[in-house]
Design a protein around this motif. Structure first.
Motif, PDB file in Angstrom:
ATOM      1  N   PHE A  74       0.839  -1.197   0.000  1.00 53.53           N
ATOM      2  CA  PHE A  74       0.000   0.000   0.000  1.00 53.53           C
ATOM      3  C   PHE A  74       0.874   1.248   0.000  1.00 53.53           C
ATOM      4  O   PHE A  74       2.029   1.216   0.411  1.00 53.53           O
ATOM      5  N   ASP A  75       0.292   2.368  -0.420  1.00 55.03           N
ATOM      6  CA  ASP A  75       0.900   3.666  -0.148  1.00 55.03           C
ATOM      7  C   ASP A  75      -0.186   4.728  -0.025  1.00 55.03           C
ATOM      8  O   ASP A  75      -1.344   4.489  -0.343  1.00 55.03           O
ATOM      9  N   ASN A  76       0.221   5.880   0.488  1.00 56.54           N
ATOM     10  CA  ASN A  76      -0.720   6.997   0.696  1.00 56.54           C
ATOM     11  C   ASN A  76      -0.314   8.203  -0.143  1.00 56.54           C
ATOM     12  O   ASN A  76      -0.366   9.346   0.307  1.00 56.54           O
ATOM     13  N   ARG A  77       0.088   7.945  -1.371  1.00 55.50           N
ATOM     14  CA  ARG A  77       0.648   8.984  -2.239  1.00 55.50           C
ATOM     15  C   ARG A  77      -0.284  10.185  -2.378  1.00 55.50           C
ATOM     16  O   ARG A  77       0.138  11.337  -2.236  1.00 55.50           O
ATOM     17  N   GLU A  78      -1.559   9.946  -2.651  1.00 58.80           N
ATOM     18  CA  GLU A  78      -2.503  11.048  -2.858  1.00 58.80           C
ATOM     19  C   GLU A  78      -2.629  11.916  -1.605  1.00 58.80           C
ATOM     20  O   GLU A  78      -2.652  13.148  -1.679  1.00 58.80           O
ATOM     21  N   GLN A  79      -2.690  11.284  -0.462  1.00 56.30           N
ATOM     22  CA  GLN A  79      -2.797  12.020   0.794  1.00 56.30           C
ATOM     23  C   GLN A  79      -1.543  12.845   1.056  1.00 56.30           C
ATOM     24  O   GLN A  79      -1.616  14.007   1.490  1.00 56.30           O
ATOM     25  N   ALA A  80      -0.382  12.250   0.809  1.00 56.05           N
ATOM     26  CA  ALA A  80       0.879  12.950   1.046  1.00 56.05           C
ATOM     27  C   ALA A  80       1.035  14.152   0.117  1.00 56.05           C
ATOM     28  O   ALA A  80       1.562  15.197   0.520  1.00 56.05           O
ATOM     29  N   ILE A  81       0.579  14.045  -1.116  1.00 49.51           N
ATOM     30  CA  ILE A  81       0.642  15.167  -2.053  1.00 49.51           C
ATOM     31  C   ILE A  81      -0.316  16.278  -1.617  1.00 49.51           C
ATOM     32  O   ILE A  81       0.018  17.467  -1.665  1.00 49.51           O
ATOM     33  N   ALA A  82      -1.505  15.887  -1.161  1.00 50.74           N
ATOM     34  CA  ALA A  82      -2.513  16.873  -0.778  1.00 50.74           C
ATOM     35  C   ALA A  82      -2.171  17.590   0.520  1.00 50.74           C
ATOM     36  O   ALA A  82      -2.522  18.767   0.691  1.00 50.74           O
ATOM     37  N   ASP A  83      -1.500  16.908   1.449  1.00 50.08           N
ATOM     38  CA  ASP A  83      -1.230  17.493   2.767  1.00 50.08           C
ATOM     39  C   ASP A  83       0.156  17.076   3.260  1.00 50.08           C
ATOM     40  O   ASP A  83       0.296  16.366   4.255  1.00 50.08           O
ATOM     41  N   PRO A  84       1.211  17.533   2.576  1.00 49.69           N
ATOM     42  CA  PRO A  84       2.564  17.072   2.905  1.00 49.69           C
ATOM     43  C   PRO A  84       3.066  17.529   4.270  1.00 49.69           C
ATOM     44  O   PRO A  84       3.996  16.929   4.810  1.00 49.69           O
ATOM     45  N   ALA A  85       2.469  18.560   4.831  1.00 47.54           N
ATOM     46  CA  ALA A  85       2.925  19.042   6.137  1.00 47.54           C
ATOM     47  C   ALA A  85       2.606  18.053   7.246  1.00 47.54           C
ATOM     48  O   ALA A  85       3.295  18.011   8.271  1.00 47.54           O
ATOM     49  N   TRP A  86       1.564  17.239   7.051  1.00 49.27           N
ATOM     50  CA  TRP A  86       1.121  16.330   8.115  1.00 49.27           C
ATOM     51  C   TRP A  86       1.267  14.858   7.772  1.00 49.27           C
ATOM     52  O   TRP A  86       1.245  14.014   8.655  1.00 49.27           O
ATOM     53  N   TYR A  87       1.376  14.537   6.484  1.00 50.98           N
ATOM     54  CA  TYR A  87       1.404  13.120   6.105  1.00 50.98           C
ATOM     55  C   TYR A  87       2.616  12.824   5.225  1.00 50.98           C
ATOM     56  O   TYR A  87       2.717  13.307   4.096  1.00 50.98           O
ATOM     57  N   VAL A  88       3.523  12.038   5.772  1.00 48.22           N
ATOM     58  CA  VAL A  88       4.679  11.560   5.011  1.00 48.22           C
ATOM     59  C   VAL A  88       4.192  10.554   3.975  1.00 48.22           C
ATOM     60  O   VAL A  88       3.239   9.806   4.218  1.00 48.22           O
ATOM     61  N   HIS A  89       4.831  10.538   2.821  1.00 50.37           N
ATOM     62  CA  HIS A  89       4.510   9.532   1.802  1.00 50.37           C
ATOM     63  C   HIS A  89       5.106   8.201   2.238  1.00 50.37           C
ATOM     64  O   HIS A  89       6.330   8.030   2.249  1.00 50.37           O
ATOM     65  N   LEU A  90       4.245   7.265   2.636  1.00 46.95           N
ATOM     66  CA  LEU A  90       4.673   5.983   3.195  1.00 46.95           C
ATOM     67  C   LEU A  90       4.352   4.838   2.255  1.00 46.95           C
ATOM     68  O   LEU A  90       3.368   4.871   1.510  1.00 46.95           O
ATOM     69  N   ARG A  91       5.160   3.822   2.331  1.00 52.83           N
ATOM     70  CA  ARG A  91       4.873   2.524   1.716  1.00 52.83           C
ATOM     71  C   ARG A  91       4.636   1.543   2.856  1.00 52.83           C
ATOM     72  O   ARG A  91       5.399   1.504   3.827  1.00 52.83           O
ATOM     73  N   LEU A  92       3.587   0.765   2.758  1.00 54.01           N
ATOM     74  CA  LEU A  92       3.212  -0.205   3.787  1.00 54.01           C
ATOM     75  C   LEU A  92       3.090  -1.583   3.146  1.00 54.01           C
ATOM     76  O   LEU A  92       2.400  -1.739   2.134  1.00 54.01           O
ATOM     77  N   TRP A  93       3.765  -2.564   3.754  1.00 51.47           N
ATOM     78  CA  TRP A  93       3.645  -3.951   3.296  1.00 51.47           C
ATOM     79  C   TRP A  93       2.990  -4.777   4.381  1.00 51.47           C
ATOM     80  O   TRP A  93       3.327  -4.666   5.569  1.00 51.47           O
ATOM     81  N   GLN A  94       2.061  -5.624   3.998  1.00 48.89           N
ATOM     82  CA  GLN A  94       1.438  -6.594   4.905  1.00 48.89           C
ATOM     83  C   GLN A  94       1.419  -7.944   4.180  1.00 48.89           C
ATOM     84  O   GLN A  94       0.564  -8.189   3.331  1.00 48.89           O
ATOM     85  N   ARG A  95       2.415  -8.762   4.527  1.00 48.38           N
ATOM     86  CA  ARG A  95       2.623 -10.026   3.810  1.00 48.38           C
ATOM     87  C   ARG A  95       2.184 -11.212   4.663  1.00 48.38           C
ATOM     88  O   ARG A  95       2.537 -11.307   5.843  1.00 48.38           O
ATOM     89  N   PRO A  96       1.423 -12.150   4.076  1.00 45.87           N
ATOM     90  CA  PRO A  96       1.040 -13.360   4.816  1.00 45.87           C
ATOM     91  C   PRO A  96       2.263 -14.169   5.229  1.00 45.87           C
ATOM     92  O   PRO A  96       3.237 -14.288   4.474  1.00 45.87           O
ATOM     93  N   VAL A  97       2.213 -14.696   6.449  1.00 46.34           N
ATOM     94  CA  VAL A  97       3.250 -15.606   6.958  1.00 46.34           C
ATOM     95  C   VAL A  97       2.545 -16.799   7.599  1.00 46.34           C
ATOM     96  O   VAL A  97       1.432 -16.674   8.116  1.00 46.34           O
ATOM     97  N   PRO A  98       3.179 -17.991   7.586  1.00 47.33           N
ATOM     98  CA  PRO A  98       2.509 -19.204   8.060  1.00 47.33           C
ATOM     99  C   PRO A  98       2.582 -19.426   9.566  1.00 47.33           C
ATOM    100  O   PRO A  98       2.583 -20.568  10.027  1.00 47.33           O
ATOM    101  N   LEU A  99       2.639 -18.373  10.356  1.00 43.90           N
ATOM    102  CA  LEU A  99       2.647 -18.526  11.813  1.00 43.90           C
ATOM    103  C   LEU A  99       1.220 -18.698  12.320  1.00 43.90           C
ATOM    104  O   LEU A  99       0.285 -18.100  11.788  1.00 43.90           O
ATOM    105  N   PHE A 100       1.048 -19.507  13.359  1.00 34.52           N
ATOM    106  CA  PHE A 100      -0.257 -19.736  14.003  1.00 34.52           C
ATOM    107  C   PHE A 100      -1.304 -20.249  13.009  1.00 34.52           C
ATOM    108  O   PHE A 100      -2.495 -19.999  13.169  1.00 34.52           O
TER     109      PHE A 100
END
Length: 200
Positions: free
Chosen positions: A18-44
């Protein structure tokens, strides 16, 4: 293990890059442009669907941080409900960068992580397939790392349109938020889907 359709749906919405590119462009003072990964792992895997999560400033993808394990589970005492349990990595540096390079996750075991008491979210769902995960009232998510005690507020919404993160750091002394979603949630859009890697 037979997972409920709701649990599979939530995990499918969360699994991805995921990323929040649109949000970061619209409001760069409060929102850093982030990349988020959520990958499946076989624990539990005997009773849960589990994700490895980390994020990075989009300008510094080689400096990923906030590595964590997110366990989606149906409690035995309430099989119709969903709860989200958080775990920390005992040595985050050992797996840093696994969002981009999932090969690093192949060595991850339960012995490498530590359960975080008080960091379990309750999940509700509406008719539009939108899931909301929140900390129960009066619950504090605290943990110690490197000799320092940290407190975080955890929460998210997952839908077909976006993933909203309400996570923020709390000053344990004052109870005030000091980083993260200070003016509202980070609004992430899924750029790559990892749901095919879920063990369902």
């Amino acid at each position: 293990m037979m997972y409920s359709p709701e649990l599979i749906a939530l995990a499918g919405l969360m699994a991805g890059e995921f990323d929040n590119r649109e949000q970061a462009i619209a409001d760069p003072a409060w929102y850093v442009h982030l990349r988020l990964w959520q990958r499946p792992v076989p624990l539990f895997a005997e009773d849960s669907l589990t994700l490895f999560a980390e994020q990075a400033n989009a300008l510094y993808l080689d400096r990923a941080y906030r590595q964590r394990i997110i366990r989606l589970q149906q409690p035995r005492e309430q099989p119709a409900a969903i709860q989200v349990q958080y775990y920390m990595l005992k040595d985050p540096s050992s797996i840093q960068g696994a969002g981009i390079d999932p090969e690093r996750l192949k060595t991850l075991t339960i012995e490498d992580i530590e359960y975080l008491p008080g960091c379990t979210l309750t999940v509700t769902q509406d008719e539009r397939l939108r899931f909301q995960a929140t900390l129960p009232p009066n619950c504090r998510c605290c943990f110690t790392f490197g000799g320092e005690t940290y407190e975080v507020y955890l929460g998210f919404e997952a839908s077909l349109e976006q993933f909203l993160s309400y996570d923020k750091g709390i000053d344990p002394a004052t109870g005030k938020a000091i980083w993260g979603a200070l003016l509202g949630p980070y609004r992430f859009t899924k750029r790559q889907d990892f749901s095919a890697f879920l063990p369902v």
